[in-house]
Write a protein that holds these residues in place. Structure first.
Motif, short mmCIF file in Angstrom:
data_model
loop_
_atom_site.label_atom_id
_atom_site.label_comp_id
_atom_site.label_asym_id
_atom_site.label_seq_id
_atom_site.Cartn_x
_atom_site.Cartn_y
_atom_site.Cartn_z
N ALA A 175 -66.48 -88.30 -15.12
CA ALA A 175 -66.24 -89.04 -13.88
C ALA A 175 -64.96 -88.56 -13.20
N ILE A 176 -63.91 -88.35 -13.98
CA ILE A 176 -62.65 -87.89 -13.40
C ILE A 176 -62.81 -86.50 -12.80
N ILE A 177 -63.45 -85.60 -13.55
CA ILE A 177 -63.62 -84.23 -13.06
C ILE A 177 -64.46 -84.21 -11.78
N GLU A 178 -65.54 -84.99 -11.72
CA GLU A 178 -66.43 -84.97 -10.56
C GLU A 178 -65.79 -85.61 -9.34
N ARG A 179 -65.20 -86.78 -9.52
CA ARG A 179 -64.66 -87.49 -8.35
C ARG A 179 -63.39 -86.84 -7.83
N VAL A 180 -62.49 -86.50 -8.74
CA VAL A 180 -61.26 -85.83 -8.28
C VAL A 180 -61.60 -84.44 -7.75
N GLY A 181 -62.60 -83.80 -8.34
CA GLY A 181 -63.03 -82.50 -7.82
C GLY A 181 -63.50 -82.59 -6.39
N HIS A 182 -64.21 -83.66 -6.05
CA HIS A 182 -64.64 -83.87 -4.66
C HIS A 182 -63.44 -84.06 -3.74
N VAL A 183 -62.45 -84.80 -4.22
CA VAL A 183 -61.23 -85.00 -3.42
C VAL A 183 -60.55 -83.65 -3.16
N GLN A 184 -60.44 -82.83 -4.19
CA GLN A 184 -59.77 -81.55 -4.06
C GLN A 184 -60.54 -80.58 -3.16
N ALA A 185 -61.85 -80.52 -3.34
CA ALA A 185 -62.65 -79.51 -2.65
C ALA A 185 -63.04 -79.88 -1.23
N VAL A 186 -63.11 -81.18 -0.94
CA VAL A 186 -63.60 -81.62 0.37
C VAL A 186 -62.56 -82.42 1.15
N LEU A 187 -62.10 -83.51 0.57
CA LEU A 187 -61.29 -84.45 1.34
C LEU A 187 -59.92 -83.90 1.67
N VAL A 188 -59.27 -83.25 0.70
CA VAL A 188 -57.93 -82.71 0.97
C VAL A 188 -57.98 -81.66 2.08
N LEU A 189 -59.04 -80.87 2.09
CA LEU A 189 -59.19 -79.86 3.15
C LEU A 189 -59.34 -80.52 4.52
N GLN A 190 -60.03 -81.65 4.58
CA GLN A 190 -60.18 -82.36 5.85
C GLN A 190 -58.84 -82.90 6.34
N VAL A 191 -58.00 -83.33 5.40
CA VAL A 191 -56.66 -83.79 5.79
C VAL A 191 -55.86 -82.64 6.36
N VAL A 192 -55.94 -81.48 5.71
CA VAL A 192 -55.22 -80.31 6.20
C VAL A 192 -55.70 -79.91 7.59
#
Length: 257
Positions: A175-192
């Motif tokens: 769960a940690i790898i999947e959910r945090v992975g989504h944050v890293q790969a998708v959401l953080v890029l949208q913030v940038v």
């Protein structure tokens, strides 16, 4: 839909106005009883017809005005009606309204129905337009970098809430790898990608403060992902708790505080 509704309303208003003008202007027909009332016959509300002399010329008053065959207030008895018809008068203006002699009542009814239908179309079109604007606003709101930041905060809190309910360590790690992975790969890029929008909203100083708070939360999530990937679950859980503890600072910056 609203445009068509307004068109129906406009046409209905014109038809209604035309029909209303005939409510007190009944036609002179061969049936004299058409202008009968309970007390006799309808009274003229305006002069009708024009008198002519033996030569067929109009009879004029002393001031040069044409002399009517029947003055206003004259009762439209069968004899008066006959004289007016003989003079070519087709309609007369009367004082009393009677639905039975309103020749264009059907047209007025059609106009009323058109107004009701047109109003319904306008209301429906307005409701749809408002709903569409609301949906568009919600979509735009969900797509803003502020909304993405809030989603990252929610992801951290969601992990902290859901992990205790998972019985197996492997499930927690996944769960940690999947959910945090989504944050890293998708959401953080949208913030940038939304940097310019954030600067425009908060100003350069406010943006810097927001990113300082967010970067600490992001680093905690990144450490949680790395620890989970290495199989060190206790460290990953500790980092998730740390990220959640940093969330209020991000939210305060998002709220402009």
């Amino acid at each position: 839909m609203r445009t068509f509704g307004y068109l129906v309303i406009g046409v209905s208003l014109v038809l209604g106005a035309v029909a209303a003008t005939t409510a007190y202007v009944p036609p002179l027909t061969a049936d004299d009883s058409a202008l009968a009332t309970e007390s006799g016959y309808a009274l003229l509300n305006a002069p009708a017809g024009v008198q002519r002399d033996a030569a067929g010329e109009f009879v004029l008053s002393e001031d040069g005005a044409r002399v009517p065959l029947a003055e206003a207030g004259t009762e439209l008895t069968p004899e008066v009606q006959a004289r007016l018809r003989a003079a070519g008068v087709r309609r007369v203006r009367v004082r009393e309204f009677a639905f039975g002699r309103w020749q264009h009542a059907w047209l007025f009814g059609l106009a009323v129905a058109g107004l009701v239908a047109g109003s319904a179309l306008v209301r429906r079109g307005t409701a749809r337009a408002q709903q569409s604007r609301q949906v568009d606003g919600e979509r735009q709101s969900r797509g803003t970098p502020q909304a993405v930041l809030a989603e990252i905060v929610a992801a951290a809190r969601g992990l902290q809430h859901d992990l205790p309910a998972l019985a197996a360590d492997s499930d927690r790690t996944r769960a940690i790898i999947e959910r945090v992975g989504h944050v890293q790969a998708v959401l953080v890029l949208q913030v940038v990608e939304g940097r310019d929008a954030l600067v425009g909203t908060f100003g350069m100083a406010g943006y810097a403060e927001l990113m300082d708070a967010f970067s600490r939360l992001e680093r905690a999530l990144n450490r949680a992902w790395s620890a989970a990937a290495d199989g060190v679950l206790d460290e990953a859980l500790r980092c998730i708790d740390e990220a959640v503890a940093l969330a209020p600072a991000v939210e305060r910056r998002l709220g402009g505080k």
